[in-house]
Design an enzyme around this catalytic site. Structure first.
Site, PDB file in Angstrom:
ATOM      1  N   ASP A  14      -6.608  -3.871  -6.899  1.00 43.53           N
ATOM      2  CA  ASP A  14      -7.439  -2.612  -6.446  1.00 43.53           C
ATOM      3  C   ASP A  14      -8.300  -2.607  -7.755  1.00 43.53           C
ATOM      4  O   ASP A  14      -9.819  -1.948  -7.831  1.00 43.53           O
ATOM      5  CB  ASP A  14      -6.590  -1.255  -6.628  1.00 43.53           C
ATOM      6  CG  ASP A  14      -5.860  -1.358  -5.321  1.00 43.53           C
ATOM      7  OD1 ASP A  14      -6.579  -1.829  -4.109  1.00 43.53           O
ATOM      8  OD2 ASP A  14      -4.920  -0.607  -5.053  1.00 43.53           O
ATOM      9  N   ASN A  30      -0.426  -3.727  -6.129  1.00 44.07           N
ATOM     10  CA  ASN A  30      -0.771  -3.793  -4.796  1.00 44.07           C
ATOM     11  C   ASN A  30      -0.670  -5.111  -3.929  1.00 44.07           C
ATOM     12  O   ASN A  30      -0.990  -5.330  -3.101  1.00 44.07           O
ATOM     13  CB  ASN A  30      -2.162  -3.358  -4.546  1.00 44.07           C
ATOM     14  CG  ASN A  30      -3.220  -4.245  -4.788  1.00 44.07           C
ATOM     15  OD1 ASN A  30      -2.959  -5.027  -5.790  1.00 44.07           O
ATOM     16  ND2 ASN A  30      -4.222  -4.301  -4.106  1.00 44.07           N
ATOM     17  N   ALA A  33      -5.336   6.151  -7.088  1.00 41.42           N
ATOM     18  CA  ALA A  33      -6.874   5.430  -7.167  1.00 41.42           C
ATOM     19  C   ALA A  33      -7.495   5.658  -8.324  1.00 41.42           C
ATOM     20  O   ALA A  33      -7.859   4.566  -9.102  1.00 41.42           O
ATOM     21  CB  ALA A  33      -7.698   5.717  -5.992  1.00 41.42           C
ATOM     22  N   ALA A  35      -7.374  12.493  -9.819  1.00 40.13           N
ATOM     23  CA  ALA A  35      -6.113  12.210 -10.709  1.00 40.13           C
ATOM     24  C   ALA A  35      -4.992  11.534  -9.949  1.00 40.13           C
ATOM     25  O   ALA A  35      -3.903  11.720 -10.636  1.00 40.13           O
ATOM     26  CB  ALA A  35      -5.829  13.209 -11.611  1.00 40.13           C
ATOM     27  N   GLY A  36      -5.280  10.990  -8.909  1.00 35.47           N
ATOM     28  CA  GLY A  36      -4.173  10.381  -7.947  1.00 35.47           C
ATOM     29  C   GLY A  36      -4.227   8.823  -8.222  1.00 35.47           C
ATOM     30  O   GLY A  36      -4.435   8.356  -9.314  1.00 35.47           O
ATOM     31  N   LYS A  93       3.396   1.510  -3.852  1.00 37.84           N
ATOM     32  CA  LYS A  93       2.642   0.759  -5.161  1.00 37.84           C
ATOM     33  C   LYS A  93       3.341   0.908  -6.467  1.00 37.84           C
ATOM     34  O   LYS A  93       3.296   0.141  -6.972  1.00 37.84           O
ATOM     35  CB  LYS A  93       1.256   1.252  -5.177  1.00 37.84           C
ATOM     36  CG  LYS A  93       0.303   0.833  -4.104  1.00 37.84           C
ATOM     37  CD  LYS A  93      -1.193   1.120  -4.386  1.00 37.84           C
ATOM     38  CE  LYS A  93      -2.011   0.918  -3.315  1.00 37.84           C
ATOM     39  NZ  LYS A  93      -3.411   0.961  -3.335  1.00 37.84           N
ATOM     40  N   LEU A 136     -15.181   5.885  -3.912  1.00 44.76           N
ATOM     41  CA  LEU A 136     -14.194   4.981  -3.283  1.00 44.76           C
ATOM     42  C   LEU A 136     -13.893   5.077  -1.903  1.00 44.76           C
ATOM     43  O   LEU A 136     -13.217   4.123  -1.426  1.00 44.76           O
ATOM     44  CB  LEU A 136     -12.610   5.303  -4.105  1.00 44.76           C
ATOM     45  CG  LEU A 136     -12.560   4.273  -5.292  1.00 44.76           C
ATOM     46  CD1 LEU A 136     -13.681   4.402  -6.235  1.00 44.76           C
ATOM     47  CD2 LEU A 136     -11.156   4.935  -6.125  1.00 44.76           C
ATOM     48  N   THR A 186       0.844  -1.138  -0.056  1.00 47.52           N
ATOM     49  CA  THR A 186       0.070   0.073   0.010  1.00 47.52           C
ATOM     50  C   THR A 186       1.137   1.275  -0.014  1.00 47.52           C
ATOM     51  O   THR A 186       2.211   1.119  -0.253  1.00 47.52           O
ATOM     52  CB  THR A 186      -1.024  -0.101   1.176  1.00 47.52           C
ATOM     53  OG1 THR A 186      -1.980   1.121   0.890  1.00 47.52           O
ATOM     54  CG2 THR A 186      -0.611   0.045   2.749  1.00 47.52           C
ATOM     55  N   TYR A 226     -14.507   4.796   1.860  1.00 45.94           N
ATOM     56  CA  TYR A 226     -15.405   3.710   2.452  1.00 45.94           C
ATOM     57  C   TYR A 226     -15.698   4.020   3.965  1.00 45.94           C
ATOM     58  O   TYR A 226     -16.480   3.304   4.892  1.00 45.94           O
ATOM     59  CB  TYR A 226     -14.926   2.408   2.348  1.00 45.94           C
ATOM     60  CG  TYR A 226     -13.449   2.108   3.001  1.00 45.94           C
ATOM     61  CD1 TYR A 226     -12.431   2.148   2.041  1.00 45.94           C
ATOM     62  CD2 TYR A 226     -13.074   1.909   4.179  1.00 45.94           C
ATOM     63  CE1 TYR A 226     -11.092   1.752   2.226  1.00 45.94           C
ATOM     64  CE2 TYR A 226     -11.740   1.730   4.501  1.00 45.94           C
ATOM     65  CZ  TYR A 226     -10.691   1.825   3.636  1.00 45.94           C
ATOM     66  OH  TYR A 226      -9.624   1.438   3.995  1.00 45.94           O
TER      67      TYR A 226
END
Ligand code: NAP
Length: 281
Positions: A108, A93, A134, A131-132, A72, A217, A68, A219
């Site tokens: 992911d 990941n 994820a 735009a990271g 990554k 995304l 993580t 949670y």
């Protein structure tokens, strides 16, 4: 007489910091639930120790690892190979041994796609907010799914343009995001997350209509403002816990070949986070 000694397999997660991770809970529960002799540990690993750690994995009996933030991308050149999906997503990941080679995967993306595949019908158009790291996985997944028109909007336009260029999709200025017509709308920013961003949504309330599918995304909390407002307007919603559970289940499958019972896994995670469980439509 005691039975034959069956060594317990060791798995774990590397990242920095690791205080909040739910992965040990999920995987250790999975081992117990499905009768696998395994242990999953947290290995907090600062960036300067990553290369030495991966070298140690090659000699110690470590059967698999989750990877993580912030490793990554940095872990990729330290491996013997990466899957096609991980290469396209630009991130790994999960590490697993294959014929003596330490390979990198990206669950992911698999986890993001799982709730969409469950619905059966792929959206034709999508808007990705953020735009990271994820967002990269989300774009790789949406292209795999065959979504034909994808727009990415980000607070810093340059980053959206760079990502859009890499994936061959359209970049949109943050100020124009609510003008985009898209069936699927994905929040890949931390807006709405527990803490100071909890009361925030990346879109105005009047954006939503019943034709939208909102996918957050984030949670924690599970019922973010983004999802609450979408649902109130009649849109379908998917929460980030479904994705988190599915990415973990895909890791578990890679390592053991076994399938985690997903409803139980999501319930376990929701309970651990002290979350309500009523956001899924
Ligand atoms: P990241 O690499 O730090 O990227 C964050 C993105 O959000 C950037 O594009 C950033 O824009 C944007 N952003 C941050 N704060 C913002 C604000 N106040 N207003 C508008 N835009 C903002 O983070 P990440 O790793 O991509 O993670 C993003 C979210 O996804 C996190 O909440 C994370 O917990 C969640 N996530 C969930 C799962 C899951 O399994 N459910 C998996 C991965 C990630 P700039 O470029 O302008 O800074």
């Amino acid at each position: 007489m005691p039975g034959p000694f069956i060594p317990e397999k060791v798995y774990g997660i590397i990242g920095h910091p690791l205080a909040q991770t739910l992965s040990p809970l999920l995987h250790n529960w999975g081992f117990a639930r499905l009768g696998v002799k395994g242990s999953y540990l947290a290995f907090p690993t600062p960036p300067e120790k990553l290369a030495a750690f991966i070298q140690a994995v090659r000699t110690l009996p470590v059967s698999g690892l989750s990877v993580t933030i912030p490793h990554k991308e940095a872990v990729m050149p330290l491996l013997d190979g990466v899957s096609d999906l991980a290469r396209r997503a630009g991130a790994v990941n999960t590490l697993a041994w294959e014929d003596g080679r330490l390979m990198g995967h990206n669950t992911d993306v698999t986890g993001f796609l799982a709730p969409l595949l469950e619905r059966g019908q792929a959206p034709e158009t999508a808007l990705v907010l953020g735009a990271g790291g994820a967002a990269k996985g989300v774009l790789a997944g949406l292209l795999d799914l065959g979504v034909s028109q994808i727009a990415v909007a980000n607070r810093s336009l340059r980053r959206a343009q760079a990502l859009a260029g890499t994936f061959g999709v359209r970049a949109v200025a943050w100020e124009d995001r609510a003008q985009v017509c898209a069936g699927l709308v994905v929040n890949a920013t931390p807006m709405g997350m527990k803490g100071k961003a909890e009361g925030e949504s990346p879109l105005p309330e009047d954006f939503w209509n019943p034709a939208h599918l909102a996918y957050d995304l984030v949670y924690n909390p599970r019922d973010t403002l983004f999802l609450r407002q979408a649902k109130a307007a009649g849109a379908e919603v998917v929460d980030g816990l479904a994705m988190f559970a599915a990415q973990g289940a895909a890791q578990f499958k890679l390592w053991t070949g076994l399938t985690l019972p997903m409803e139980e896994a999501e319930r376990l995670l929701a309970q651990a986070l002290g979350l309500r469980e009523d956001t899924r439509s």
